[in-house]
Design an enzyme around this catalytic site. Structure first.
Site, mmCIF file in Angstrom:
data_model
loop_
_atom_site.group_PDB
_atom_site.id
_atom_site.type_symbol
_atom_site.label_atom_id
_atom_site.label_comp_id
_atom_site.label_asym_id
_atom_site.label_seq_id
_atom_site.Cartn_x
_atom_site.Cartn_y
_atom_site.Cartn_z
ATOM 1 N N PRO A 93 -64.311 -27.821 70.154
ATOM 2 C CA PRO A 93 -64.197 -27.974 71.331
ATOM 3 C C PRO A 93 -63.939 -27.940 72.275
ATOM 4 O O PRO A 93 -63.741 -27.580 73.961
ATOM 5 C CB PRO A 93 -63.000 -29.484 71.379
ATOM 6 C CG PRO A 93 -62.567 -29.023 69.432
ATOM 7 C CD PRO A 93 -63.636 -27.679 68.846
ATOM 8 N N GLU A 120 -57.445 -27.009 61.611
ATOM 9 C CA GLU A 120 -56.777 -27.711 62.977
ATOM 10 C C GLU A 120 -58.008 -26.503 63.471
ATOM 11 O O GLU A 120 -57.733 -25.790 65.015
ATOM 12 C CB GLU A 120 -55.520 -27.555 62.774
ATOM 13 C CG GLU A 120 -54.336 -27.889 62.947
ATOM 14 C CD GLU A 120 -54.516 -29.215 63.479
ATOM 15 O OE1 GLU A 120 -54.984 -29.039 64.797
ATOM 16 O OE2 GLU A 120 -54.715 -30.055 63.148
ATOM 17 N N ARG A 158 -87.379 -28.502 65.960
ATOM 18 C CA ARG A 158 -88.556 -29.057 66.424
ATOM 19 C C ARG A 158 -89.276 -27.784 67.589
ATOM 20 O O ARG A 158 -90.180 -28.436 68.179
ATOM 21 C CB ARG A 158 -88.194 -29.986 66.884
ATOM 22 C CG ARG A 158 -86.853 -30.655 68.214
ATOM 23 C CD ARG A 158 -86.004 -31.474 68.489
ATOM 24 N NE ARG A 158 -87.048 -32.406 68.323
ATOM 25 C CZ ARG A 158 -87.959 -32.831 69.743
ATOM 26 N NH1 ARG A 158 -87.462 -32.199 70.693
ATOM 27 N NH2 ARG A 158 -89.033 -33.677 69.516
ATOM 28 N N ASP A 173 -89.827 -33.768 76.603
ATOM 29 C CA ASP A 173 -88.478 -34.222 76.521
ATOM 30 C C ASP A 173 -87.498 -34.645 77.478
ATOM 31 O O ASP A 173 -88.194 -33.175 78.351
ATOM 32 C CB ASP A 173 -88.009 -33.569 74.696
ATOM 33 C CG ASP A 173 -88.825 -34.159 73.699
ATOM 34 O OD1 ASP A 173 -89.599 -35.128 74.080
ATOM 35 O OD2 ASP A 173 -89.040 -33.341 72.810
HETATM 36 C C1 SAM Z 1 -60.431 -31.582 63.714
HETATM 37 S S1 SAM Z 1 -61.116 -30.100 64.623
HETATM 38 C C2 SAM Z 1 -60.303 -28.970 64.968
HETATM 39 C C3 SAM Z 1 -60.026 -29.787 66.874
HETATM 40 C C4 SAM Z 1 -58.955 -28.737 67.244
HETATM 41 N N1 SAM Z 1 -57.555 -28.160 66.621
HETATM 42 C C5 SAM Z 1 -58.856 -28.639 68.478
HETATM 43 O O1 SAM Z 1 -57.943 -29.550 69.231
HETATM 44 O O2 SAM Z 1 -59.770 -28.562 69.832
HETATM 45 C C6 SAM Z 1 -61.827 -29.551 63.205
HETATM 46 C C7 SAM Z 1 -63.457 -28.374 62.981
HETATM 47 O O3 SAM Z 1 -64.374 -29.339 63.252
HETATM 48 C C8 SAM Z 1 -64.968 -28.745 64.802
HETATM 49 N N2 SAM Z 1 -65.218 -30.033 66.217
HETATM 50 C C9 SAM Z 1 -64.955 -30.760 66.127
HETATM 51 N N3 SAM Z 1 -64.957 -30.683 68.056
HETATM 52 C C10 SAM Z 1 -65.824 -30.314 67.750
HETATM 53 C C11 SAM Z 1 -66.556 -30.581 69.139
HETATM 54 N N4 SAM Z 1 -66.715 -31.464 70.283
HETATM 55 N N5 SAM Z 1 -67.998 -29.615 69.612
HETATM 56 C C12 SAM Z 1 -68.263 -28.403 68.323
HETATM 57 N N6 SAM Z 1 -66.805 -28.419 67.307
HETATM 58 C C13 SAM Z 1 -66.238 -29.763 66.738
HETATM 59 C C14 SAM Z 1 -64.573 -27.484 64.614
HETATM 60 O O4 SAM Z 1 -65.380 -26.506 64.106
HETATM 61 C C15 SAM Z 1 -63.289 -27.533 64.384
HETATM 62 O O5 SAM Z 1 -62.467 -26.710 64.399
#
Ligand code: SAM
Length: 256
Positions: A93, A120, A158, A173
């Site tokens: 994120p 996490e 794609r 697109d």
């Molecule tokens: C539960 S999430 C961890 C969230 C992290 N503790 C935080 O608060 O940013 C587990 C994994 O999901 C993926 N993930 C979750 N949300 C994402 C997003 N918006 N974009 C990309 N990957 C995401 C990432 O690889 C992350 O390590």
């Protein structure tokens, strides 16, 4: 091109490889996907790849050592295939939001190693040493990086030559020229009226056979929809010099 995916859930990728456009991409080898089960690189009988965070707090953290062993195995495999060493993209994120421009750059590249986080997230020492880029799907939290990896590979596949039946289709697109797409219509020409209303027809210009008028109408629809929903994309197109005088005149007629 090649994607190596490090994941705890390789089974999530199976349906994606067996349907539609993405299946065509994988079968034709326009995109080669290799899945690496992280647990195969654990060094204990429990195939453990996560542990509690130092400093306390909830959740678990993905361990450095299994990840480094997985990465080594991928590099060895890439070298054995005579391919280049691919950059490591981790989903997070906190990463940079994925855009069509980034997707296009990846589609023009030899590929990437995609790291799907869980729990996490990943021990920061692995990130510091090995991750070239962090990519986010948006401002929300998913339970893992697998859906982001699937999303990225779908968007890239794609764009690869020969994958879409009509190569021109992705050029129309949303985002390919920086604007949102225009509306589309198909048969029937007129939908029968409901009891209390009128029939719903297709815009007359689309039936005119006048290709220049149709192209102009579609462009104006793109401009109008983008200006109303995503005005920042109009500003970006203007800054790139991608709007014609005709476009600017049309935009002035819009009551936003
Ligand atoms: C539960 S999430 C961890 C969230 C992290 N503790 C935080 O608060 O940013 C587990 C994994 O999901 C993926 N993930 C979750 N949300 C994402 C997003 N918006 N974009 C990309 N990957 C995401 C990432 O690889 C992350 O390590």
């Amino acid at each position: 091109m090649r994607f190596d995916v490090i994941t705890l859930f390789p089974e999530l990728f199976a349906p994606f490889q067996s349907i539609g456009v993405t299946r065509r991409a994988f079968e034709s080898k326009a995109v080669d996907v290799r899945l690496w089960q992280l647990r195969d690189f654990a060094d204990d009988a429990y195939r453990r790849v996560d542990d509690r965070p130092y400093g306390g707090g909830p959740g678990m953290v993905m361990l450095v050592e299994p990840l480094e062993r997985a990465l080594q195995a991928i590099h060895a495999d890439q070298a054995a295939q005579g391919g280049p060493r691919l950059p490591v993209v981790m989903f997070s994120p906190a990463g940079r939001p994925l855009t069509q421009a980034r997707v296009q750059a990846l589609a023009d590249s030899p590929g990437a190693i995609l790291l799907c986080g869980r729990y996490e997230g990943v021990d920061q020492r692995f990130v510091d040493a090995h991750v070239d880029e962090e990519v986010s799907l948006g401002d929300y939290v998913l339970s893992g990086g697998e859906l982001p990896a699937l999303t990225l590979m779908d968007a890239v596949a794609r764009l690869r030559p020969g994958v879409l039946h009509d190569a021109a289709s992705h050029q129309q697109d949303s985002f390919s020229d920086g604007l949102l797409d225009c509306p589309h219509y198909s048969r029937p020409e007129m939908l029968a009226a409901e009891a209390d209303g009128e029939g719903r027809g297709v815009p007359a210009v689309l039936l005119s056979g006048n290709h220049a008028r149709i192209a102009r109408w579609r462009r104006e629809q793109q401009l109008a929809i983008t200006a109303r929903r995503r005005p920042e994309l109009i500003e970006a197109a203007r800054a790139r010099g991608a709007l014609s005088k005709e476009d600017e005149c049309f935009l002035k007629t819009l009551l936003l």
